[in-house]
Design a protein around this motif. Structure first.
Motif, PDB file in Angstrom:
ATOM      1  N   SER A  62       0.841  -1.186   0.000  1.00 35.06           N
ATOM      2  CA  SER A  62       0.000   0.000   0.000  1.00 35.06           C
ATOM      3  C   SER A  62       0.880   1.242   0.000  1.00 35.06           C
ATOM      4  N   ALA A  63       0.238   2.396  -0.079  1.00 34.39           N
ATOM      5  CA  ALA A  63       0.994   3.652  -0.038  1.00 34.39           C
ATOM      6  C   ALA A  63       1.717   3.806   1.294  1.00 34.39           C
ATOM      7  N   LEU A  64       1.066   3.392   2.384  1.00 34.01           N
ATOM      8  CA  LEU A  64       1.670   3.513   3.704  1.00 34.01           C
ATOM      9  C   LEU A  64       2.873   2.579   3.841  1.00 34.01           C
ATOM     10  N   SER A  65       2.736   1.342   3.391  1.00 32.99           N
ATOM     11  CA  SER A  65       3.845   0.400   3.511  1.00 32.99           C
ATOM     12  C   SER A  65       5.036   0.827   2.658  1.00 32.99           C
ATOM     13  N   GLN A  66       4.764   1.392   1.494  1.00 26.79           N
ATOM     14  CA  GLN A  66       5.854   1.876   0.652  1.00 26.79           C
ATOM     15  C   GLN A  66       6.526   3.107   1.258  1.00 26.79           C
ATOM     16  N   ARG A  67       5.731   3.936   1.928  1.00 27.77           N
ATOM     17  CA  ARG A  67       6.291   5.095   2.621  1.00 27.77           C
ATOM     18  C   ARG A  67       7.239   4.648   3.736  1.00 27.77           C
ATOM     19  N   ILE A  68       6.824   3.617   4.477  1.00 27.08           N
ATOM     20  CA  ILE A  68       7.662   3.090   5.552  1.00 27.08           C
ATOM     21  C   ILE A  68       8.948   2.503   4.988  1.00 27.08           C
ATOM     22  N   ARG A 109      -5.425  -0.135   5.634  1.00 27.77           N
ATOM     23  CA  ARG A 109      -6.866  -0.063   5.881  1.00 27.77           C
ATOM     24  C   ARG A 109      -7.169  -0.095   7.373  1.00 27.77           C
ATOM     25  N   ASP A 110      -6.477  -0.950   8.096  1.00 29.04           N
ATOM     26  CA  ASP A 110      -6.734  -1.047   9.534  1.00 29.04           C
ATOM     27  C   ASP A 110      -6.276   0.203  10.271  1.00 29.04           C
ATOM     28  N   VAL A 111      -5.182   0.788   9.830  1.00 24.47           N
ATOM     29  CA  VAL A 111      -4.700   2.012  10.485  1.00 24.47           C
ATOM     30  C   VAL A 111      -5.688   3.152  10.279  1.00 24.47           C
ATOM     31  N   VAL A 150      -1.184   9.282   8.729  1.00 21.89           N
ATOM     32  CA  VAL A 150      -2.544   9.385   9.262  1.00 21.89           C
ATOM     33  C   VAL A 150      -3.025  10.834   9.265  1.00 21.89           C
ATOM     34  N   LYS A 151      -2.161  11.769   9.518  1.00 21.95           N
ATOM     35  CA  LYS A 151      -2.561  13.182   9.569  1.00 21.95           C
ATOM     36  C   LYS A 151      -3.121  13.665   8.240  1.00 21.95           C
ATOM     37  N   ARG A 152      -2.735  13.033   7.166  1.00 16.75           N
ATOM     38  CA  ARG A 152      -3.223  13.442   5.853  1.00 16.75           C
ATOM     39  C   ARG A 152      -4.670  13.022   5.619  1.00 16.75           C
ATOM     40  N   TYR A 153      -5.144  12.017   6.360  1.00 18.02           N
ATOM     41  CA  TYR A 153      -6.482  11.476   6.119  1.00 18.02           C
ATOM     42  C   TYR A 153      -7.471  11.858   7.205  1.00 18.02           C
ATOM     43  N   ARG A 154      -6.994  11.962   8.422  1.00 17.76           N
ATOM     44  CA  ARG A 154      -7.895  12.419   9.489  1.00 17.76           C
ATOM     45  C   ARG A 154      -7.085  13.244  10.464  1.00 17.76           C
TER      46      ARG A 154
END
Length: 376
Positions: A62-68, A109-111, A150-154
């Motif tokens: 996902s985008a988050l996993s690639q960012r990490i 998705r879970d995050v 997370v700050k970008r989405y909520r």
């Protein structure tokens, strides 16, 4: 009479310098401890995380996993190796990775849904220094990337207090700044004890000490000649190392007064060279001197505050080490070279070194007189 005494001390000291010049092993030791040893201590400190191998199992893609994944990069880590979950254990068994981070499916998705997915970090704890330091690095990087994502989405409520961290005297927290200077301080102590002790034992083994005993010189003059000549060699070598290796090769800025530091170093050398002569009078040959040196130098370097802060030691150890010259030399050396302290800050350490050096000198002189009296 006084001029004759000074002339004898000077000539005997020059003799020591020529004897050292004809000892190639000692010359190699001097060059090594103030060049390669300083550079190695600065660039290869055990607690430094450098090129730690890491593997990542990305089952989320996902985008988050690639960012990490993109957050781990040199020089702290090698570029992450993207592997499958079944390759984690074989890779760590073979010593290919120190860290293996497993990101589970549906992690992003879970995050974003507010759940708390479990992420696995496998650590090869046999690589103790990397494992201890690197685990906290991985956790900080991971949590930081997740929070930013997370700050970008909520939106999240900002904390009412913000901690502003400012590192003084070493803004980049570069460990080479610490390691190089401490190594020079430690090597000044080490080399001064070795040179003076070896000079006395070398004369005893070559039989030249008997020649000195029939000359119109006193034990005090013989001992002072060894003290000033060996101290001069160490001071010159340390000065060159501080300017050529620390300032030049390593690029470490030194803002304090070098004149004040080397004045303190001279006081410390007065004590440690006397200690070297004392140990040499106890030993019958170089192997015995080497064993006594190990018993003396290890506590002097490990408990003086150069490697470990004295505040973290038991109180009884702190009090005992106040009689050691290295404790006060480390304090004044760090204060002057790191923080640019002046004499008004380090005068107590100067006074302590003068007192300790005087006591050690007369103790060593008494032992030296007894030793040569037995030989006469």
């Amino acid at each position: 009479m006084r001029s004759t005494n000074l002339a004898n001390i000077y000539r005997l000291g020059v003799k020591e310098l020529w004897s050292l010049w004809r000892d190639p092993m000692m010359l190699v030791l001097i060059v090594y401890v103030f060049t390669a040893s300083v550079y190695t201590a600065a660039t290869s400190m055990p607690e430094t995380l450098h090129n730690a191998p890491i593997a990542i199992v990305d089952e989320d893609v996902s985008a988050l996993s690639q960012r990490i994944t993109s957050a781990f990069y040199p020089p702290q880590f090698t570029l992450p190796a993207m592997i499958n979950y079944r390759d984690v254990d074989p890779g760590m068994d073979a010593g290919q990775y120190t860290f293996a981070l497993v990101i589970p499916p549906n992690f992003q998705r879970d995050v974003l849904a507010g759940r708390s997915p479990a992420v696995q970090l496998n650590v090869d704890a046999t690589r103790m220094s990397q494992a201890f330091t690197g685990s906290s690095y991985v956790q900080q990087i991971f949590v930081g990337e997740v929070n930013e994502f997370v700050k970008r989405y909520r939106g999240t409520e900002a904390l009412p207090v913000e901690l502003a961290l400012r590192a003084r005297f070493n803004p980049s927290l570069d460990r080479a700044w610490f390691g190089s200077v401490v190594e020079i301080i430690n090597n000044i102590t080490l080399l001064s004890i070795i040179l003076t002790g070896a000079a006395l034992i070398r004369e005893r083994e070559h039989g030249t000490i008997e020649h000195l005993l029939v000359m119109p010189v006193t034990p005090t003059q013989i001992m002072l000649s060894k003290v000033w000549s060996m101290a001069l060699i160490v001071l010159v070598a340390a000065f060159l190392s501080l300017n050529l290796m620390v300032r030049g090769a390593l690029g470490v800025p030194i803002d304090g007064s070098l004149a004040l530091f080397f004045t303190g170093a001279a006081l410390s050398l007065f004590a440690t060279t006397s200690m070297g002569i004392f140990l040499a009078t106890l030993a019958r040959n170089m192997p015995q001197f080497g064993m006594l040196l190990m018993l003396a130098i290890i506590p002097l370097q490990m408990l003086s505050g150069g490697t470990t802060p004295r505040e973290s030691m038991p109180e009884i150890v702190q009090n005992i080490m106040l009689i050691a010259p290295t404790t006060h030399f480390v304090e004044l050396g760090q204060a002057i070279l790191y923080r640019g302290a002046g004499l008004e800050v380090v005068w107590q350490q100067f006074l302590a070194l003068a007192l300790i050096g005087t006591v050690l000198f007369f103790l060593s002189l008494a032992r030296f007189r007894k030793t040569i009296g037995q030989m006469a």
